[in-house]
Scaffold this motif. Structure first.
Motif, PDB file in Angstrom:
ATOM      1  N   LEU A   1     -26.380  11.387 -43.058  1.00 36.50           N
ATOM      2  CA  LEU A   1     -27.958  11.433 -43.466  1.00 36.50           C
ATOM      3  C   LEU A   1     -29.148  11.233 -43.060  1.00 36.50           C
ATOM      4  CD1 LEU A   1     -27.640  12.636 -47.038  1.00 36.50           C
ATOM      5  CD2 LEU A   1     -25.276  10.618 -45.493  1.00 36.50           C
ATOM      6  N   SER A   2     -30.110  11.919 -43.228  1.00 35.39           N
ATOM      7  CA  SER A   2     -31.374  12.273 -42.335  1.00 35.39           C
ATOM      8  C   SER A   2     -31.789  12.701 -43.363  1.00 35.39           C
ATOM      9  CB  SER A   2     -31.020  12.825 -41.208  1.00 35.39           C
ATOM     10  OG  SER A   2     -32.721  13.212 -41.206  1.00 35.39           O
TER      11      SER A   2
ATOM     12  N   PHE B   1     -25.781   6.434 -42.487  1.00 30.36           N
ATOM     13  CA  PHE B   1     -27.123   6.685 -42.455  1.00 30.36           C
ATOM     14  C   PHE B   1     -27.317   5.570 -41.446  1.00 30.36           C
ATOM     15  CE2 PHE B   1     -24.643   6.330 -46.753  1.00 30.36           C
ATOM     16  CZ  PHE B   1     -25.417   7.656 -47.442  1.00 30.36           C
ATOM     17  N   GLY B   2     -28.967   6.492 -41.496  1.00 31.50           N
ATOM     18  CA  GLY B   2     -29.607   5.829 -40.084  1.00 31.50           C
ATOM     19  C   GLY B   2     -30.516   4.101 -40.513  1.00 31.50           C
TER      20      GLY B   2
ATOM     21  N   GLY C   1     -34.755   5.390 -38.073  1.00 31.99           N
ATOM     22  CA  GLY C   1     -33.253   6.364 -38.660  1.00 31.99           C
ATOM     23  C   GLY C   1     -32.284   6.546 -37.772  1.00 31.99           C
TER      24      GLY C   1
ATOM     25  N   VAL D   1     -31.482  14.183 -48.804  1.00 27.24           N
ATOM     26  CA  VAL D   1     -31.578  14.002 -50.133  1.00 27.24           C
ATOM     27  C   VAL D   1     -32.967  15.183 -50.414  1.00 27.24           C
ATOM     28  CG1 VAL D   1     -31.995  12.369 -52.309  1.00 27.24           C
ATOM     29  CG2 VAL D   1     -29.637  11.942 -50.395  1.00 27.24           C
TER      30      VAL D   1
ATOM     31  N   MET E   1     -36.488  16.240 -51.953  1.00 28.68           N
ATOM     32  CA  MET E   1     -37.312  14.878 -51.973  1.00 28.68           C
ATOM     33  C   MET E   1     -38.873  15.755 -52.449  1.00 28.68           C
ATOM     34  SD  MET E   1     -37.203  11.712 -49.440  1.00 28.68           S
ATOM     35  CE  MET E   1     -37.631  12.766 -48.088  1.00 28.68           C
TER      36      MET E   1
ATOM     37  N   LEU F   1     -36.130   7.931 -47.790  1.00 31.45           N
ATOM     38  CA  LEU F   1     -36.118   6.660 -49.371  1.00 31.45           C
ATOM     39  C   LEU F   1     -35.445   5.937 -48.618  1.00 31.45           C
ATOM     40  CD1 LEU F   1     -33.435   8.853 -51.429  1.00 31.45           C
ATOM     41  CD2 LEU F   1     -35.537   8.842 -52.453  1.00 31.45           C
TER      42      LEU F   1
ATOM     43  N   SER G   1     -30.827   5.527 -50.823  1.00 29.88           N
ATOM     44  CA  SER G   1     -30.529   6.757 -50.398  1.00 29.88           C
ATOM     45  C   SER G   1     -28.245   6.860 -50.714  1.00 29.88           C
ATOM     46  CB  SER G   1     -30.659   7.766 -49.357  1.00 29.88           C
ATOM     47  OG  SER G   1     -30.222   6.590 -48.485  1.00 29.88           O
TER      48      SER G   1
HETATM   49  C1  LIG Z   1     -35.748   4.317 -44.198  1.00 34.80           C
HETATM   50  S1  LIG Z   1     -34.591   5.726 -43.507  1.00 34.80           S
HETATM   51  C2  LIG Z   1     -35.363   6.153 -42.170  1.00 34.80           C
HETATM   52  C3  LIG Z   1     -36.996   6.134 -42.056  1.00 34.80           C
HETATM   53  C4  LIG Z   1     -37.373   6.201 -40.406  1.00 34.80           C
HETATM   54  N1  LIG Z   1     -38.427   5.327 -40.387  1.00 34.80           N
HETATM   55  C5  LIG Z   1     -36.776   7.969 -40.308  1.00 34.80           C
HETATM   56  O1  LIG Z   1     -38.194   8.291 -39.783  1.00 34.80           O
HETATM   57  O2  LIG Z   1     -35.692   8.637 -39.831  1.00 34.80           O
HETATM   58  C6  LIG Z   1     -32.692   4.725 -43.217  1.00 34.80           C
HETATM   59  C7  LIG Z   1     -31.948   5.978 -43.439  1.00 34.80           C
HETATM   60  O3  LIG Z   1     -32.055   6.718 -45.014  1.00 34.80           O
HETATM   61  C8  LIG Z   1     -31.507   7.558 -45.102  1.00 34.80           C
HETATM   62  N2  LIG Z   1     -32.576   8.293 -46.134  1.00 34.80           N
HETATM   63  C9  LIG Z   1     -33.287   8.185 -46.822  1.00 34.80           C
HETATM   64  N3  LIG Z   1     -33.982   9.084 -46.982  1.00 34.80           N
HETATM   65  C10 LIG Z   1     -33.227  10.378 -47.133  1.00 34.80           C
HETATM   66  C11 LIG Z   1     -33.089  11.306 -47.860  1.00 34.80           C
HETATM   67  N4  LIG Z   1     -33.963  11.757 -48.357  1.00 34.80           N
HETATM   68  N5  LIG Z   1     -32.064  11.760 -47.097  1.00 34.80           N
HETATM   69  C12 LIG Z   1     -30.765  12.058 -46.211  1.00 34.80           C
HETATM   70  N6  LIG Z   1     -31.255  10.630 -46.334  1.00 34.80           N
HETATM   71  C13 LIG Z   1     -32.142   9.705 -46.128  1.00 34.80           C
HETATM   72  C14 LIG Z   1     -31.316   8.120 -43.663  1.00 34.80           C
HETATM   73  O4  LIG Z   1     -30.168   7.989 -43.802  1.00 34.80           O
HETATM   74  C15 LIG Z   1     -32.390   7.510 -43.038  1.00 34.80           C
HETATM   75  O5  LIG Z   1     -31.705   7.187 -42.191  1.00 34.80           O
END
Ligand SMILES: C[S@@+](CC[C@H](N)C(=O)[O-])C[C@H]1O[C@@H](n2cnc3c(N)ncnc32)[C@H](O)[C@@H]1O
Length: 164
Positions: free
Chosen positions: A81-82, A102-103, A108, A123, A125, A132, A137
């Motif tokens: 999921l990214s 999930f990252g 990420g 997901v 947005m 998210l 997420s």
């Molecule tokens: C806070 S986010 C990471 C943000 C990070 N700064 C980046 O640039 O990737 C943490 C994790 O939540 C998941 N995630 C957050 N929003 C997402 C989205 N809209 N779609 C899919 N995964 C999401 C992903 O797995 C992501 O790696």
């Protein structure tokens, strides 16, 4: 179905995911190193009282996690999921044995993790939004994947009430 967290940095998010895991009965893999102390004692001290009910597996590194995963025959799909992915999770046909990866909150997932994944999902947005919260997420995707693959057998469909 499993949830895998790649090197999470924020203990509260991992705590929320472990609580989700306990409540929904979906196991969690935590891929270390994490940005916080993952010992049982530390998690309990942080007030994680759902720990005994969550099916948690800790992996010392990404390579250990990958080799455990690939030891399965056939290996399950790794679904990353990214927020950068093109394909919406709504458009994807999940399988009951998918591993939802999930990252980390700060960065990420790195390129080698992206390369190892069988599929990349996002997901959807609003265009101006970056991402998210990690635990949010996870909840969105696990619920969608579990509903699609009928992972929630106890939950009766809602009864339709006639409108008044
Ligand atoms: C806070 S986010 C990471 C943000 C990070 N700064 C980046 O640039 O990737 C943490 C994790 O939540 C998941 N995630 C957050 N929003 C997402 C989205 N809209 N779609 C899919 N995964 C999401 C992903 O797995 C992501 O790696």
């Amino acid at each position: 179905m499993r949830i895998a967290l790649y090197q999470p940095d924020i203990p509260q998010n991992t705590g929320t995911v472990l609580r989700l895991s306990a409540c929904l009965g979906v196991p969690v893999d935590v891929i270390e190193p994490t940005g916080f102390d993952m010992s049982d004692r530390a998690l309990r001290r942080a007030g994680l009282d759902y720990l005994d009910q969550a099916a948690l597996t800790r992996h010392r590194s990404w390579n250990h996690f990958l080799s455990d995963l690939r030891a399965n025959e056939p290996p399950p799909r790794l679904v990353l999921l990214s927020s950068q992915a093109q394909l919406s999770h709504h458009a994807f046909a999940f399988r009951p044995d998918d591993v939802l990866l999930f990252g980390r909150e700060s960065a990420g997932a790195p390129p080698d993790v992206h390369d190892a994944a069988n599929v990349h999902l996002r997901v959807p947005m609003q265009p101006a939004m970056r991402s998210l919260n990690l635990a949010v997420s996870v909840a969105i995707v696990v619920d969608a994947a579990g509903t699609q693959t009928q992972l929630w057998p106890d939950i009766a469909p809602p009864k339709h009430r006639p409108a008044k």
